[in-house]
Design an enzyme around this catalytic site. Structure first.
Site, PDB file in Angstrom:
ATOM      1  N   ASP A 161     -15.102  55.658 -49.381  1.00 35.20           N
ATOM      2  CA  ASP A 161     -16.116  54.686 -49.731  1.00 35.20           C
ATOM      3  C   ASP A 161     -15.737  53.140 -49.738  1.00 35.20           C
ATOM      4  O   ASP A 161     -14.685  52.862 -50.446  1.00 35.20           O
ATOM      5  CB  ASP A 161     -16.537  55.440 -51.066  1.00 35.20           C
ATOM      6  CG  ASP A 161     -17.610  54.355 -51.608  1.00 35.20           C
ATOM      7  OD1 ASP A 161     -18.492  53.794 -51.072  1.00 35.20           O
ATOM      8  OD2 ASP A 161     -17.711  54.442 -52.981  1.00 35.20           O
ATOM      9  N   HIS A 180     -18.816  53.413 -58.264  1.00 34.19           N
ATOM     10  CA  HIS A 180     -18.000  53.326 -56.770  1.00 34.19           C
ATOM     11  C   HIS A 180     -16.575  52.388 -57.008  1.00 34.19           C
ATOM     12  O   HIS A 180     -16.640  51.460 -57.673  1.00 34.19           O
ATOM     13  CB  HIS A 180     -18.725  52.275 -55.614  1.00 34.19           C
ATOM     14  CG  HIS A 180     -19.997  52.877 -55.379  1.00 34.19           C
ATOM     15  ND1 HIS A 180     -20.091  53.887 -54.266  1.00 34.19           N
ATOM     16  CD2 HIS A 180     -21.390  52.815 -56.076  1.00 34.19           C
ATOM     17  CE1 HIS A 180     -21.475  54.262 -54.311  1.00 34.19           C
ATOM     18  NE2 HIS A 180     -22.189  53.630 -54.820  1.00 34.19           N
TER      19      HIS A 180
END
Length: 552
Positions: A192, A365
């Site tokens: 990610d 994140h």
């Protein structure tokens, strides 16, 4: 010569959202996630954007299964559209499966879809692939990364993740398992890239919980909280605080209601008896006894918070003194919409607390130090950054190089590009059919670039319609030409201009009629060209010109 593993992103590269990654080895294909994206500002009338599934449809007989990593829309939202064109089993953890099943039911696909519930630690065998689910932290429970065992080695697909050492529910990310896989040998890491621009470590959800409680302590106002509907941790904390401080809770907004229902059924959220109330009954209690949980954290025009701010909500009116808490960060592109809602809330006398004045959101994140830790633990030979725009992918690739991964072993790709891996090399080799499919109402893919261009044209400059009725016998005018406008000029204030346009249409018709031609297409094109040229010179605008020539 040994076969190579192919990795193909049909979404999620050089864009935010629409995540879909294909893993292919010989006759076997698996799909990781199937998400949607949201339209750009110039995609007028478009509801959502989904990946182009042509490649999967052409190879549907080889698709062994679809694995969903978590329940966010950008990872599961396009699944109903994919399952219309291929048939394959779907695997997901409990909450992800619950949210997915609700979505499939909306599309009448729940009964025909093989949806299997799995848990972290499970291994799914799909053709030559063995896919292990690894527990991670994210802004929604039941999120997992994948360790994909292939005939040439192990590939780790992190999906969206963070490292939260103090999660408010569940365990912290299973770093031990990532380290164990790294020690055994990881061929490639796909990680990610969303927060690569942020240094340090992401904030723990526990910090946000503490800040929310500060806003409840001693508050005598009505409290209205908005967050991402899928942020189950945040919703659960608000419910807990409402119960602790003697308030009842009303929930408004369809997506929020759906997530709360599914989360409660699966035990992800526990709601004390008597805590919830119908939003229509909030007027029966004093403000200090009420909490309203609502959708609208991104300023969406049809959301409940938006309707409250602009006095369009049927049950809730914003009152002076209301404490409105926006517990979410802005998704790129939504900043202006959120600002409009915040301004309107202030205008109505509300106390608005949002991310620029208080820390009210923890990202799901990983920041740079967490991304480094993932690389250190897994020790990958090859690295492919995923989930981000070009700057995110490039910066993540540079970070991987700084962490000791050879530049030749780092690949930054685009959607549709085929990445090929062997035990010794990685590179790009060709492309497959890919792109964006636009969904407008029930129409899927029927709005293309031409329609979007016309919509943009209409939105920017409006439309001028020239109506000409001619005799089917001799081509003479039956009635004088008429001019209609929409979004161009206000008729009462522009009668002189409209009369000039009628004269131009009349002159164009006379020229056409004098040439004794019977081709009405020529007349239409001539009217369009003359009006367009005149309006551009006269007004410096370029409205859409629509000649309507009818034989009577």
């Amino acid at each position: 010569m040994a076969e190579k593993l192919k990795i193909i992103a049909l979404g999620g590269l050089n864009e935010v959202g629409k995540n879909l990654t294909v893993y292919e080895y010989m006759d076997d294909i698996i799909v990781v996630d199937c998400g949607l994206g949201f339209p750009d500002d110039d995609m007028y009338g478009i509801d959502i954007v989904i990946p182009d599934f042509t490649y999967l449809e052409e190879n549907s007989s080889r698709v062994r299964g679809i694995i969903l990593t978590h329940g966010h829309e950008d990872h599961i939202g396009a699944l109903p559209y994919l399952l219309r064109v291929i048939s394959a089993p779907v695997y997901a953890t409990p909450l992800t499966a619950g949210l997915t099943d609700a979505k499939l039911a909306e599309h009448n696909l729940s009964e025909t879809t093989d949806l299997e519930v799995k848990k972290p630690g499970d291994v799914i065998k799909l053709g030559c692939f063995n896919v292990e689910l690894i527990h991670i932290n994210h802004s929604i429970p039941d999120a997992v990364s994948l360790a994909i065992r292939t005939p040439i080695g192990v590939v780790i697909h992190t999906s969206d993740f963070k490292i939260d050492t103090t999660p408010i529910s569940g365990d912290m990310i299973n770093l031990v398992r990532f380290g164990d896989l790294g020690n055994r040998g990881v061929l490639a890491l796909l990680a990610d890239s969303t927060n690569i621009e942020r240094e340090g470590y992401s904030a723990s959800e526990q910090r946000i919980s503490e800040r929310l409680e500060e806003l409840f302590i001693g508050c005598t106002q009505r409290i209205i909280v908005t967050s991402f509907a899928s942020n189950v941790h945040r919703i659960s904390k608000v419910l807990e605080l409402a119960d602790k401080y003697g308030r009842r809770v009303a929930v408004t907004g369809r997506s929020m209601e759906n997530v709360l229902r599914v989360s409660t059924e699966l035990g992800c959220i526990t709601i004390p008896d008597g805590l919830l109330m119908d939003v229509s009954n909030i007027k029966d209690l004093p403000p200090e006894k009420i909490v309203i949980i609502t959708t609208g954290s991104q300023g969406e025009a049809m959301s409940a918070l938006y309707r409250m701010a602009f006095a369009e909500h049927r049950q809730v009116d914003i009152m002076p003194g209301d404490r409105v808490i926006l517990s979410a960060s802005a998704v790129p592109g939504n900043e202006n919409a959120i600002s409009r809602v915040i301004d309107e809330l202030f205008r109505r006398g509300a106390e608005v607390i949002y991310d620029k004045v208080s820390e009210l959101h923890a990202s799901g994140h990983a920041y740079q130090e967490e991304l480094k830790m993932m690389m250190v633990l897994t020790k990958p030979k090859f690295f492919v950054p995923i989930h981000g725009e070009q700057r995110h992918l490039s910066m993540h690739g540079k970070l991987a190089s700084q962490m000791g991964i050879l530049p030749k072993n780092i690949v930054i790709a685009d959607i549709g590009q085929v990445i090929e891996l062997s035990g010794r090399s990685i590179g790009k080799n060709g492309t497959v059919h890919s792109g964006k499919i636009l969904v407008d109402g029930i129409g899927v893919g029927d709005v293309g670039s031409v329609v979007l261009r016309d919509r943009k044209h209409l939105a920017q400059d409006g439309m001028v319609v020239a109506i000409v009725n001619v005799s089917s016998e001799d081509g003479s005018l039956v009635t004088p030409p008429d001019i209609l406008t929409r979004g161009f000029v206000y008729v009462k204030e522009s009668e002189e201009l409209l009369n000039e346009l009628k004269d131009i249409v009349m002159e164009t018709y006379d020229l056409y009629h004098n040439k004794n031609t019977n081709n009405l297409a020529i007349l239409k094109n001539s009217i369009k060209a003359e009006l367009s040229s005149y309006l551009n010179k006269k007004t410096k605008r370029n409205p859409m010109i629509l000649p309507v020539v009818t034989e009577i």
